[in-house]
Motif scaffolding. Structure first.
Motif, short mmCIF file in Angstrom:
data_model
loop_
_atom_site.label_atom_id
_atom_site.label_comp_id
_atom_site.label_asym_id
_atom_site.label_seq_id
_atom_site.Cartn_x
_atom_site.Cartn_y
_atom_site.Cartn_z
N HIS A 1 -33.10 -102.51 -70.64
CA HIS A 1 -32.84 -103.28 -71.85
C HIS A 1 -32.62 -102.43 -73.11
N LYS A 2 -32.77 -101.12 -72.98
CA LYS A 2 -32.56 -100.27 -74.14
C LYS A 2 -31.92 -98.96 -73.72
N LYS A 3 -30.83 -98.61 -74.38
CA LYS A 3 -30.11 -97.38 -74.04
C LYS A 3 -30.91 -96.17 -74.50
N PRO A 4 -31.15 -95.21 -73.61
CA PRO A 4 -31.79 -93.95 -74.05
C PRO A 4 -30.93 -93.25 -75.09
N GLU A 5 -31.56 -92.66 -76.07
CA GLU A 5 -30.82 -92.03 -77.16
C GLU A 5 -29.94 -90.88 -76.68
N ALA A 6 -30.39 -90.19 -75.63
CA ALA A 6 -29.65 -89.03 -75.16
C ALA A 6 -28.43 -89.39 -74.31
N MET A 7 -28.26 -90.68 -73.97
CA MET A 7 -27.17 -91.09 -73.08
C MET A 7 -26.10 -91.85 -73.85
N SER A 8 -24.85 -91.65 -73.44
CA SER A 8 -23.78 -92.48 -73.97
C SER A 8 -23.90 -93.87 -73.36
N TYR A 9 -23.24 -94.83 -73.97
CA TYR A 9 -23.31 -96.19 -73.44
C TYR A 9 -22.73 -96.26 -72.03
N GLU A 10 -21.60 -95.57 -71.81
CA GLU A 10 -20.97 -95.59 -70.49
C GLU A 10 -21.90 -94.96 -69.44
N ALA A 11 -22.53 -93.81 -69.79
CA ALA A 11 -23.43 -93.15 -68.84
C ALA A 11 -24.62 -94.03 -68.52
N TRP A 12 -25.12 -94.75 -69.52
CA TRP A 12 -26.27 -95.65 -69.31
C TRP A 12 -25.88 -96.78 -68.36
N GLN A 13 -24.74 -97.43 -68.61
CA GLN A 13 -24.31 -98.53 -67.76
C GLN A 13 -24.03 -98.07 -66.33
N ARG B 1 -6.47 -97.41 -59.66
CA ARG B 1 -7.62 -96.56 -60.00
C ARG B 1 -8.33 -97.17 -61.18
N TYR B 2 -9.61 -97.49 -60.97
CA TYR B 2 -10.39 -98.16 -62.01
C TYR B 2 -11.09 -97.13 -62.89
N GLY B 3 -11.44 -97.55 -64.08
CA GLY B 3 -12.11 -96.68 -65.03
C GLY B 3 -11.71 -97.09 -66.43
N GLU B 4 -11.97 -96.24 -67.40
CA GLU B 4 -11.65 -96.58 -68.79
C GLU B 4 -10.16 -96.85 -68.95
#
Length: 372
Positions: free
Chosen positions: A42-54, A154-157
């Motif tokens: 429920h909370k993104k770690p500060e050291a991680m980007s949003y994409e890396a967290w998801q 190819r999936y991704g951003e």
């Protein structure tokens, strides 16, 4: 002497037991630390980007689920299709495992199709499932080249159509691919308009050649967007040409908003309150009806606004409008009935998904879209 030895042995056993207890305690501490280090939901770690967290959340969550995973067969014991059944929801999804965790895997679920990560909890569950098989880690690392040549999405951003070489007829496919794909196997944008010709030529080389549905749908969607953009920008180059669209005088920024939404096909209208976001959404729907022939518009809004939407549609247009309400049996008939605009509140949306799918709306408008 024997007594002394016995006491010594007892002391040794006690010391060993104590040491073992400390080791076990240390072991539990390590396990506890590992659990504490799990990615929070429920909370993104500060050291991680949003994409890396998801991405980490799906890698963590998928293998934890009680999915029933069943191979559907294929040319390889690891790289094939799988059925993933979720007993909690009663739904099954097909997962295609094509590489060891890159961007070529595929899942039917909506999360996979929309999250821009190239994975989902079902894909991660399958990777965990097959990873326990003998020789699987080596296979996942090395990858697999099938005998047939395929066209993937190819999936991704950034989604791109990708040429996947098979082992059969490789020379003929290489010559053909050079006309449509770059050195990395990515489809040239200008080749989208002649994609059907490529498919015909590829099928003549090998009957086993395949183009996956999501790749073809992606190409067709991009072509339709380009065609619509060219049409609308040419026909409505003068902004005032939109003035007969609605029974209201449009401000210049509203004309731009309507044209932008209709041209792109997907947009976010985020003007401040009172600047006419509703009239722009209605105008975009009418413009798409006029120019590309859409027939069904679904408006999803808060319950408190459903009659306001009805009033706005009736005020600014001559289109038919239906507010979806009442028991489920009544709502199902309303979805099937007349009404260019159909208005449904958010609280009914989850219960009406099957009826909405049968309705097949051509355009969906989300009012206060953060609620979705």
């Amino acid at each position: 002497m024997r007594a002394a030895t016995s006491k010594s042995q007892a002391a040794g056993k006690a010391a060993a037991k104590k040491k073992q207890g400390r080791a076990a305690t240390a072991g539990r501490a390590k396990v506890g630390a590992a659990k504490a280090a799990a990615v929070p939901y429920h909370k993104k770690p500060e050291a991680m980007s949003y994409e890396a967290w998801q991405l980490a959340l799906r890698k963590q969550y998928g293998p934890e689920q009680a999915f029933a995973i069943r191979p559907l067969g294929g040319a390889h014991p690891i790289f094939c299709d799988y059925s993933v059944y979720n007993p909690a929801s009663g739904r099954s999804y097909k997962v295609a495992l094509r590489d060891g965790g890159g961007r070529l895997n595929y899942c039917e679920c909506l999360d996979f199709k929309t999250n821009l990560l190239g994975t989902c909890k079902h894909v991660e569950a399958v990777l965990s499932f097959v990873g326990k098989k003998r020789g699987a880690q080596k296979a996942l690392k090395e990858g697999f080249v099938p005998p047939y040549t395929s066209i993937y999405l190819r999936y991704g951003e950034e989604r791109r159509v990708l040429f996947g070489f098979g082992t059969e007829h490789s020379a003929e496919f290489a010559a053909l691919a050079s006309e449509y794909f770059d050195a990395d196997g990515l489809l040239f944008p200008e080749a989208e308009n002649r994609f059907e010709l490529f498919l015909e030529r590829a099928a003549k080389i090998d009957e086993a050649f395949r183009c996956y549905d999501d790749a073809l749908a992606f190409v067709l969607s991009r072509r339709e967007t380009a065609r619509r953009k060219t049409l609308l920008e040419a026909k409505y180059a003068v902004p005032e040409s939109l003035d007969d669209l609605l029974k209201a005088k449009l401000y210049p920024y509203q004309r731009r908003g309507i044209l932008f939404a209709a041209t792109t096909g997907r947009s976010l209208i985020a003007d401040d309150m009172g600047l006419g976001k509703t009239i722009q959404a209605i105008g975009a729907a009418l413009l798409l009806k006029r120019e590309v022939g859409i027939e069904r518009v679904l408006v999803v809004c808060p319950t408190s606004l459903k009659y306001q939407w009805r009033s706005e549609v009736m005020k600014f247009t001559d289109e038919s409008v239906q507010v979806i309400e009442g028991p489920i049996q009544v709502r199902e008939k309303q979805y099937r009935g007349e009404g260019f605009f159909k208005i449904v509140p958010y609280h009914a949306l989850a219960n009406d998904l099957e009826a909405i799918a049968r309705m097949e709306p051509d355009l969906v408008i989300l009012d206060e879209a953060q609620r979705i």
